[in-house]
Design a protein around this motif. Structure first.
Motif, PDB file in Angstrom:
ATOM      1  N   LEU A 167       0.828  -1.205   0.000  1.00  0.00           N
ATOM      2  CA  LEU A 167       0.000   0.000   0.000  1.00  0.00           C
ATOM      3  C   LEU A 167       0.865   1.259   0.000  1.00  0.00           C
ATOM      4  O   LEU A 167       1.958   1.275   0.559  1.00  0.00           O
ATOM      5  CB  LEU A 167      -0.919   0.008   1.216  1.00  0.00           C
ATOM      6  N   ASP A 168       0.338   2.296  -0.621  1.00  0.00           N
ATOM      7  CA  ASP A 168       1.005   3.593  -0.689  1.00  0.00           C
ATOM      8  C   ASP A 168       0.217   4.585   0.162  1.00  0.00           C
ATOM      9  O   ASP A 168      -0.955   4.862  -0.120  1.00  0.00           O
ATOM     10  CB  ASP A 168       1.080   4.072  -2.141  1.00  0.00           C
ATOM     11  N   ALA A 169       0.842   5.112   1.212  1.00  0.00           N
ATOM     12  CA  ALA A 169       0.147   6.009   2.133  1.00  0.00           C
ATOM     13  C   ALA A 169      -0.412   7.241   1.422  1.00  0.00           C
ATOM     14  O   ALA A 169      -1.485   7.741   1.769  1.00  0.00           O
ATOM     15  CB  ALA A 169       1.084   6.432   3.257  1.00  0.00           C
ATOM     16  N   ARG A 170       0.294   7.732   0.417  1.00  0.00           N
ATOM     17  CA  ARG A 170      -0.167   8.929  -0.294  1.00  0.00           C
ATOM     18  C   ARG A 170      -1.458   8.641  -1.056  1.00  0.00           C
ATOM     19  O   ARG A 170      -2.428   9.417  -0.989  1.00  0.00           O
ATOM     20  CB  ARG A 170       0.919   9.405  -1.260  1.00  0.00           C
ATOM     21  N   LEU A 171      -1.481   7.534  -1.796  1.00  0.00           N
ATOM     22  CA  LEU A 171      -2.683   7.178  -2.550  1.00  0.00           C
ATOM     23  C   LEU A 171      -3.809   6.774  -1.606  1.00  0.00           C
ATOM     24  O   LEU A 171      -4.987   7.071  -1.864  1.00  0.00           O
ATOM     25  CB  LEU A 171      -2.361   6.046  -3.519  1.00  0.00           C
ATOM     26  N   GLN A 172      -3.450   6.102  -0.518  1.00  0.00           N
ATOM     27  CA  GLN A 172      -4.448   5.705   0.474  1.00  0.00           C
ATOM     28  C   GLN A 172      -5.155   6.929   1.051  1.00  0.00           C
ATOM     29  O   GLN A 172      -6.375   6.922   1.250  1.00  0.00           O
ATOM     30  CB  GLN A 172      -3.767   4.907   1.586  1.00  0.00           C
ATOM     31  N   GLN A 173      -4.413   7.980   1.277  1.00  0.00           N
ATOM     32  CA  GLN A 173      -5.006   9.194   1.838  1.00  0.00           C
ATOM     33  C   GLN A 173      -5.950   9.855   0.843  1.00  0.00           C
ATOM     34  O   GLN A 173      -7.035  10.314   1.204  1.00  0.00           O
ATOM     35  CB  GLN A 173      -3.914  10.171   2.257  1.00  0.00           C
TER      36      GLN A 173
ATOM     37  N   ALA B 208      -4.628  11.017  -8.993  1.00  0.00           N
ATOM     38  CA  ALA B 208      -3.468  10.908  -8.103  1.00  0.00           C
ATOM     39  C   ALA B 208      -2.566   9.754  -8.507  1.00  0.00           C
ATOM     40  O   ALA B 208      -1.332   9.864  -8.455  1.00  0.00           O
ATOM     41  CB  ALA B 208      -3.950  10.718  -6.660  1.00  0.00           C
ATOM     42  N   LEU B 209      -3.163   8.655  -8.927  1.00  0.00           N
ATOM     43  CA  LEU B 209      -2.393   7.466  -9.306  1.00  0.00           C
ATOM     44  C   LEU B 209      -1.479   7.748 -10.492  1.00  0.00           C
ATOM     45  O   LEU B 209      -0.309   7.331 -10.508  1.00  0.00           O
ATOM     46  CB  LEU B 209      -3.358   6.325  -9.634  1.00  0.00           C
ATOM     47  N   LEU B 210      -1.979   8.453 -11.483  1.00  0.00           N
ATOM     48  CA  LEU B 210      -1.171   8.762 -12.663  1.00  0.00           C
ATOM     49  C   LEU B 210       0.045   9.603 -12.308  1.00  0.00           C
ATOM     50  O   LEU B 210       1.133   9.424 -12.883  1.00  0.00           O
ATOM     51  CB  LEU B 210      -2.033   9.491 -13.703  1.00  0.00           C
ATOM     52  N   VAL B 211      -0.131  10.503 -11.321  1.00  0.00           N
ATOM     53  CA  VAL B 211       0.987  11.360 -10.910  1.00  0.00           C
ATOM     54  C   VAL B 211       1.985  10.572 -10.073  1.00  0.00           C
ATOM     55  O   VAL B 211       3.200  10.622 -10.310  1.00  0.00           O
ATOM     56  CB  VAL B 211       0.459  12.575 -10.126  1.00  0.00           C
ATOM     57  N   LEU B 212       1.493   9.838  -9.084  1.00  0.00           N
ATOM     58  CA  LEU B 212       2.382   9.110  -8.177  1.00  0.00           C
ATOM     59  C   LEU B 212       3.186   8.033  -8.892  1.00  0.00           C
ATOM     60  O   LEU B 212       4.354   7.805  -8.591  1.00  0.00           O
ATOM     61  CB  LEU B 212       1.559   8.479  -7.048  1.00  0.00           C
TER      62      LEU B 212
END
Length: 603
Positions: free
Chosen positions: A246-252, A579-583
């Motif tokens: 899991l990615d905390a940034r995407l999770q948020q 957000a996913l495309l950027v991260l």
């Protein structure tokens, strides 16, 4: 003159005592000899007893005196996300005990006993508590007084620096969750007795227990550690960490977008999942409502379970692309074929109609998905033999527990083969995603199968244990090949048309090719549909030219007449995809590819 006379005669000494020498009798010599012999024999026997018979006990007693044992406090391993951000960790805390009968300040005579007031005067500022509070706690007790608990390491060190005899710091670990509620639905928590209660803390309990040995060190008479007293491995430091996918940034992002939408539509609950279709790694699994594992006692225990892997629902229209892929695999339909949508029909005495009660006429399969035609799906799947239809649903694992490391995953429900084949209504309703049930996780797994060329991957949220600051790289491609890649490519093209022309238009992102499908299904309980209760969902795959991710959003029981997959779930999915495309640094789709997709004929 008269001369003095001097007595020059020698004086006689008094006669001394003369001891007569008599020979010692042999019997007396023998007695002395026997006494000495018996004594020496006794000493030799005692020495032999101590060295041979009683040696183990004496050695154990000596070691107990010479050896210092330090029992571990039972720490657990740290949990981090895919980028190394802390998700769960143990931090040392302290309980401060007071023993007033030993109170003594630095510089005092060792025998001097200080009154509690002298100690409280120095201790109160360090603990940042009123002196009166400490006085009340001590009262007239002489020992074993708990003055404070949950002291952080800095405060504990300041207490030590006071050097006050009669104060004892007891260390213990405390589990902390720096991300708060962000990962609560996945990670779970420990209760106040440090017993795991939910999530990965419970399912991976053995892996999360840190390897800690009892430290035993031998010391000399002056307390100096003896090198030979250290056992092999006692200084081993367990620095392993459990790394999540899991990615905390995407999770948020997912958590915030989902919570806002659930609140706006007054829904019961919602979940958002993001999966890497190549290897089954989950980048986000956000659920609402949720709880704070640092203060779990303040929340309803019903929130401690992750419903997206434990609760079943009928997927509705989001399952239609899966069914069309099965029909293509069986060669029951032609990619360029058409079906007649009359708006309604009757199967085995049961009426079936479209969600808008409208007839769409003769339409192709991309249009079936664009308008989400139930009647068109029934007519399409009627061309698949019933036993083959059931066989594929069973092969996809709808009625099996998914192979996953997510705690508490359950199997879906599928009618038995005999009932499915003998009752025409069963395959009819299954064609548009009703009559069977599964978890959101299982639905996402099957859409990932469409995205990765027909391979069914195992969804998972952990990458395993890693040492120190080391991070594991993503897993390689995996999965069991079930469908023909050519079949899945056709269906992805149809899903792209849903975003370009159909109910998924709201998911369009400039310069990116995205496929998707909305769903608005009736909610059933104990086999009976609940009037007015809906489950709204949206599933997306991106980018279509080289699929990497599948996104699923499910919202349970949103309120309002305009509550559909396109209005409730789709906006959340769009924010997640942005957000996913950027991260993940996904480059835009090639202009030529995008142009070709736009110009592609509907058939």
């Amino acid at each position: 003159m008269a001369a003095s006379s001097t007595d020059l005669r020698p004086r006689r000494r008094p006669p001394g005592r003369v001891v007569d020498l008599h020979p010692i009798s042999p019997g007396r010599l023998l007695s002395v000899y026997l006494i000495l012999a018996v004594g020496l024999t006794g000493l030799a026997a005692r020495l032999a007893w101590l060295q041979v018979v009683d040696s183990p006990r004496l050695q154990a007693k000596a070691r107990a005196i010479q050896t210092h044992s330090q029992v571990p406090i039972g720490k657990r391993r740290t949990i981090v996300d895919r980028t190394g951000r802390l998700v769960a960790l143990d931090e040392e805390r302290y309980t401060l005990w007071a023993h007033p009968r030993y109170f003594n300040l630095p510089g005092d005579d060792p025998q001097k006993l200080r009154p509690p007031a002298d100690v409280i005067e120095r201790l109160a500022p360090v603990l940042a508590v009123p002196p009166a509070s400490l006085e009340d706690r001590i009262g007239g007790r002489r020992s074993g007084v708990k003055l404070a608990t949950d002291l952080d390491p800095d405060t504990a060190e300041r207490v030590r620096e006071l050097g006050i005899s009669g104060l004892d710091l007891e260390a213990y670990p405390q589990r902390l969750y720096p991300q708060g509620s962000l990962f609560a639905n996945v990670v779970g928590f420990l209760n106040l007795e440090r017993v795991p209660q939910a999530g990965l803390e419970q399912s991976r309990d053995r892996d999360l227990k840190r390897h800690e040995a009892v430290l035993r060190m031998r010391r000399g008479a002056d307390g100096t550690p003896l090198p030979e007293g250290l056992q092999a491995g006692v200084l081993y430091g367990d620095d392993l960490r459990l790394q999540l996918t899991l990615d905390a940034r995407l999770q948020q992002v997912a958590q915030q977008a989902l919570s806002k939408q659930v609140k706006q539509w007054k829904a019961k609950r919602g979940v958002a999942l993001v999966m890497d279709v190549r290897n089954g790694e989950l980048l986000a699994l956000a659920s609402t409502p949720t709880y704070d594992p640092n203060k779990f006692w303040k929340f309803n225990p019903g929130l401690f379970r992750e419903w997206s892997v434990q609760d079943l629902y009928e997927p509705g229209s989001t399952f239609k692309p899966i069914n069309l892929a099965l029909a293509l695999q069986e060669k029951a339909i032609d990619p360029n074929g058409r079906v007649n949508d009359s708006g309604s029909l009757t199967i085995g005495g049961w009426p079936i109609f479209n969600h808008d009660k409208r007839a769409n006429g003769v339409i192709d399969f991309p249009t079936v998905l664009q308008v989400s035609s139930n009647v068109g799906m029934v007519n399409a799947m009627a061309r698949v033999k019933r036993d083959r239809f059931w066989h594929w649903l069973h092969t996809l694992g709808i009625d099996a527990v998914p192979d996953t490391d997510l705690p508490g995953a359950v199997a879906g429900q599928l009618k038995d083969r005999q009932q499915f084949v003998s009752h025409p209504i069963e395959p009819a309703v299954a064609s548009f995603g009703q009559g069977f049930s599964l978890t959101p996780l299982k639905l996402l797994q099957m859409h990932a199968m469409l995205a990765n060329g027909g391979r069914l991957v195992s969804p998972h949220i952990t990458r395993g244990l890693r040492s120190g600051d080391a991070l594991a790289s993503p897993a390689s491609r995996s999965g069991v090949q079930l469908l023909d890649p050519a079949v899945t490519k056709v269906v992805l093209g149809w899903m792209e048309s849903v975003v370009e022309k159909g109910s998924g238009k709201g998911a369009k992102l400039a310069a990116y090719r995205i496929g998707g499908k909305t769903g608005t299904a009736q909610k059933a309980r104990n086999g009976v549909y609940i009037p007015g209760a809906r489950i709204c969902s949206f599933v997306a795959v991106l980018p279509i030219e080289d699929p990497r991710f599948a996104v699923l959003v499910v919202v349970d029981e949103p309120q309002g007449a305009n509550a559909y997959g396109s209005t409730v779930a789709l906006p959340v999915s769009r924010q997640i995809m942005e957000a996913l495309l950027v991260l993940e640094k996904i480059p835009p789709s090639k202009p030529a590819a995008a142009a070709a997709a736009t110009a592609r004929p509907a058939a």
